[in-house]
Design a protein around this motif. Structure first.
Motif, PDB file in Angstrom:
ATOM      1  N   ASP B  90     -25.156  -7.834  56.779  1.00 10.78           N
ATOM      2  CA  ASP B  90     -24.295  -7.180  57.760  1.00 10.78           C
ATOM      3  C   ASP B  90     -22.950  -7.895  57.771  1.00 10.78           C
ATOM      4  O   ASP B  90     -22.825  -9.009  58.269  1.00 10.78           O
ATOM      5  CB  ASP B  90     -24.977  -7.264  59.140  1.00 10.78           C
ATOM      6  CG  ASP B  90     -24.146  -6.609  60.231  1.00 10.78           C
ATOM      7  OD1 ASP B  90     -23.075  -6.057  59.924  1.00 10.78           O
ATOM      8  OD2 ASP B  90     -24.573  -6.660  61.395  1.00 10.78           O
ATOM      9  N   ILE B  92     -20.452  -7.539  59.474  1.00  5.75           N
ATOM     10  CA  ILE B  92     -19.942  -7.862  60.815  1.00  5.75           C
ATOM     11  C   ILE B  92     -20.530  -9.209  61.264  1.00  5.75           C
ATOM     12  O   ILE B  92     -19.802 -10.097  61.728  1.00  5.75           O
ATOM     13  CB  ILE B  92     -20.334  -6.759  61.838  1.00  5.75           C
ATOM     14  CG1 ILE B  92     -19.851  -5.372  61.366  1.00  5.75           C
ATOM     15  CG2 ILE B  92     -19.817  -7.108  63.236  1.00  5.75           C
ATOM     16  CD1 ILE B  92     -18.400  -5.098  61.495  1.00  5.75           C
ATOM     17  N   ALA B  93     -21.848  -9.345  61.119  1.00  7.49           N
ATOM     18  CA  ALA B  93     -22.500 -10.601  61.514  1.00  7.49           C
ATOM     19  C   ALA B  93     -21.960 -11.761  60.681  1.00  7.49           C
ATOM     20  O   ALA B  93     -21.711 -12.862  61.201  1.00  7.49           O
ATOM     21  CB  ALA B  93     -24.009 -10.477  61.333  1.00  7.49           C
ATOM     22  N   TYR B 112     -14.841  -0.864  65.417  1.00  8.97           N
ATOM     23  CA  TYR B 112     -16.010  -0.131  65.937  1.00  8.97           C
ATOM     24  C   TYR B 112     -15.723   1.352  66.205  1.00  8.97           C
ATOM     25  O   TYR B 112     -16.491   2.011  66.887  1.00  8.97           O
ATOM     26  CB  TYR B 112     -16.512  -0.796  67.216  1.00  8.97           C
ATOM     27  CG  TYR B 112     -16.997  -2.207  66.988  1.00  8.97           C
ATOM     28  CD1 TYR B 112     -18.241  -2.449  66.418  1.00  8.97           C
ATOM     29  CD2 TYR B 112     -16.210  -3.304  67.345  1.00  8.97           C
ATOM     30  CE1 TYR B 112     -18.688  -3.741  66.208  1.00  8.97           C
ATOM     31  CE2 TYR B 112     -16.650  -4.604  67.138  1.00  8.97           C
ATOM     32  CZ  TYR B 112     -17.890  -4.821  66.566  1.00  8.97           C
ATOM     33  OH  TYR B 112     -18.334  -6.102  66.362  1.00  8.97           O
ATOM     34  N   PRO B 134     -20.692  -2.235  56.689  1.00  8.63           N
ATOM     35  CA  PRO B 134     -21.376  -3.506  56.982  1.00  8.63           C
ATOM     36  C   PRO B 134     -22.465  -3.858  55.984  1.00  8.63           C
ATOM     37  O   PRO B 134     -22.746  -5.023  55.753  1.00  8.63           O
ATOM     38  CB  PRO B 134     -21.979  -3.295  58.366  1.00  8.63           C
ATOM     39  CG  PRO B 134     -21.580  -1.967  58.819  1.00  8.63           C
ATOM     40  CD  PRO B 134     -20.757  -1.291  57.793  1.00  8.63           C
ATOM     41  N   SER B 162     -22.491   4.019  59.847  1.00  9.41           N
ATOM     42  CA  SER B 162     -22.690   2.839  60.682  1.00  9.41           C
ATOM     43  C   SER B 162     -21.713   2.905  61.845  1.00  9.41           C
ATOM     44  O   SER B 162     -20.721   3.632  61.793  1.00  9.41           O
ATOM     45  CB  SER B 162     -22.415   1.593  59.846  1.00  9.41           C
ATOM     46  OG  SER B 162     -22.218   0.488  60.665  1.00  9.41           O
ATOM     47  N   LYS B 163     -21.977   2.142  62.884  1.00  9.90           N
ATOM     48  CA  LYS B 163     -21.092   2.161  64.053  1.00  9.90           C
ATOM     49  C   LYS B 163     -19.964   1.140  63.935  1.00  9.90           C
ATOM     50  O   LYS B 163     -19.242   0.902  64.887  1.00  9.90           O
ATOM     51  CB  LYS B 163     -21.903   1.882  65.325  1.00  9.90           C
ATOM     52  CG  LYS B 163     -22.935   2.948  65.624  1.00  9.90           C
ATOM     53  CD  LYS B 163     -22.270   4.272  65.964  1.00  9.90           C
ATOM     54  CE  LYS B 163     -23.311   5.339  66.246  1.00  9.90           C
ATOM     55  NZ  LYS B 163     -22.732   6.686  66.238  1.00  9.90           N
ATOM     56  N   ALA B 164     -19.848   0.499  62.770  1.00  5.95           N
ATOM     57  CA  ALA B 164     -18.805  -0.518  62.609  1.00  5.95           C
ATOM     58  C   ALA B 164     -18.404  -0.619  61.136  1.00  5.95           C
ATOM     59  O   ALA B 164     -19.201  -0.291  60.249  1.00  5.95           O
ATOM     60  CB  ALA B 164     -19.325  -1.868  63.092  1.00  5.95           C
TER      61      ALA B 164
END
Lengths: 219, 286
Positions: B90, B92-93, B112, B134, B162-164
């Protein structure tokens, strides 16, 4: 305490987009209901954790709870009775409840009643034989319990006990627990996200307050 | 010790990867251990093994994640551990981790889907901007936007999955460093060269997919600064096996990605430092 939820007109709740756009430093209760990987619910918990804020649910638990073998393994370890299950890489027709191993789709629990149905279900749950499928050996009736933290709306005591235990183990505030009812017992085996329509924010908040109160009393 | 190696059919597509698996097996045996390559049935055979080595593609949505989690729940040593899979799968992570730990990275912003924010972000990054989904891997779902219209189109398309997404400054180069790190030590290094006319290792040139070449570099000959950056990036994720991708920009090194489950192909990643097999097997049995 920040409560993240999608409900208009309530100033006590924070919309996820606003939450994700700022740095946060408080405890977070994430009431988005679907915490699967790459959903907004997942990213709200990730944003809280990476800002070092305590959050329900944690991302680790959010990933664990929707994967049937991990869900069953953990609740069994915690002492709950569960039905037997098997991970099946190739079709093996049986009268079982079939679940996807990989949570790509939402409404995917299948109760097999015939061989022809079995093959159809296997094809769809395995995404054209790409992924394994989980067989759960259910002999009793399949029921569900919509869980708001440790509360179950209009639920019997035994369902409430299961929800409380599942919430204690995973800390995932909202979801649907599938159970087998057999010989007067309930045996949980699967967990799914809630849709927006199924979420009762007021019940979730009341349940959270009760939970905190009970923990304080116990402490 | 009995090592179960989880692989899927695509792990047998390239002969270099099959050869690498054979070397893992031979190395384990020479060290007095059993090594069995197994498929999806590993979930029902988990208790036959003491440790688990995952070679199938890792992602929290794939079977490999369940394999990793069940192995952990049963107290087994596992490479890759689930936390590393979760972070590295991911972007983002991973961005949060690299930023929090002060790892040098290009200018990067998670996005986002609040399009009112997009223009503000572009002013901070400048064009071209690299857009990453992501869960991008092997340069899939990684695209370059040269202007705002392109950026809008790409982000809208990616946000359907995905939401991001990640928006990142473009750093021009002809290759990425790939630094293999195991338990806080550099175990191999390569240059992943880009195909001619491309800007990433797997690119589309004249409507055809093209892969760049891999050139191994001895770990002893790496610049100290490069090693330090790679180790810091790997440590921000965990203590497992990683492939850290780094851009060299003059004397500066900027981390692009940290990958768990890095590719290991015989004649490529192992071409200079041949003890990588022994090191990985040792990590699985200690």
């Amino acid at each position: 305490m920040i409560i993240v939820a999608e409900k208009e007109g309530d100033d006590n709740l924070e919309p996820p987009d606003w939450f994700l756009s700022r740095e946060v430093s408080e405890a977070v209760l994430n009431l988005l209901g679907d915490y699967r990987f790459h959903t907004k619910g997942y990213y709200v918990s990730l944003h809280a954790e990476e800002n070092k804020c305590p959050v329900l649910p944690s991302v680790k638990n959010a990933l664990d709870i929707y994967r049937a073998p991990v869900f069953i393994e953990r609740i069994k370890k915690a002492g709950l009775e569960v039905p037997e299950f098997e991970v099946i890489p190739r079709p093996k027709p049986e009268r079982v409840v079939m679940l996807p191993l990989n949570p790509f789709s939402k409404n995917s629990l299948k109760v097999v009643k015939s061989d022809s149905q079995y093959y159809k279900f296997f094809k769809s749950l395995s995404m054209d034989y790409h992924y394994p499928v989980v067989h759960v050996k259910v002999e009793g009736r399949v029921e569900e319990a919509i869980m708001h933290l440790s509360e179950v709306r209009n639920g019997e005591e035994e369902k409430k006990r299961i929800a409380e235990k599942v919430f204690e183990i995973f800390g995932v505030p909202l979801g649907k627990i599938f159970v087998e009812r057999i010989d007067g017992k309930l045996r949980p085996f699967y967990f799914m996200p809630l849709s927006k329509e199924e979420i009762d924010i007021d019940l979730a908040i009341a349940s959270y307050e009760n939970w905190v109160l009970r923990r304080n009393i116990q402490l | 010790m009995r090592i179960g190696c989880f692989a899927e059919t695509y792990n047998f597509k390239y002969k270099e990867e099959v050869e690498a698996l054979k070397i893992f097996e031979a190395t384990a045996k020479s060290l007095g251990h059993e090594f069995e390559v197994t498929g999806k049935d590993i979930l029902d055979r988990m208790d036959e093994f003491d440790s688990i080595f995952i070679r199938a593609t890792t992602d929290p949505l794939f079977t490999s994640y369940v394999v990793s989690r069940i192995a952990e729940e049963r107290g087994k040593k596992v490479i890759d551990d689930s936390e590393s899979i979760r972070i590295c799968s991911d972007k983002i992570a991973l961005y949060y981790r690299l930023k929090k730990n002060g790892v040098p990275i290009p200018r990067t912003f998670p996005f986002y889907g609040d399009f009112a924010e997009l223009e503000r972000i572009t002013e901070k990054i400048g064009f071209p901007i690299v857009v990453k989904a992501p869960n991008s891997r092997f340069s899939l779902y990684v695209e370059k936007a040269n202007d705002f219209q392109e950026l809008l189109a790409i982000t809208k398309r990616f946000l359907k999955r995905s939401k991001a997404v990640i928006l990142q400054e473009f750093i021009p180069s002809n290759f990425d460093w790939r630094i293999g790190v195991l338990r806080g030590e550099v175990i191999y290094a390569c240059k992943y060269l880009f195909p001619k006319g491309g800007w990433r290792i797997r690119d589309v040139i004249n409507n055809r997919v093209a892969w760049g070449k891999v050139r191994a570099v001895s770990r002893e000959s790496l610049p100290e600064k490069l090693k330090k950056v790679a180790l810091k990036a790997a440590k921000s994720v965990g203590n497992g096996l990683y492939g850290v991708d780094i851009k060299q920009f003059g004397e500066e090194f900027l981390v692009i990605e940290v990958n768990d489950n890095p590719t290991i192909m015989h004649g490529m990643e192992d071409a200079k430092d041949r003890d990588i097999y022994e090191r990985i097997i040792s990590a699985l049995v200690e």
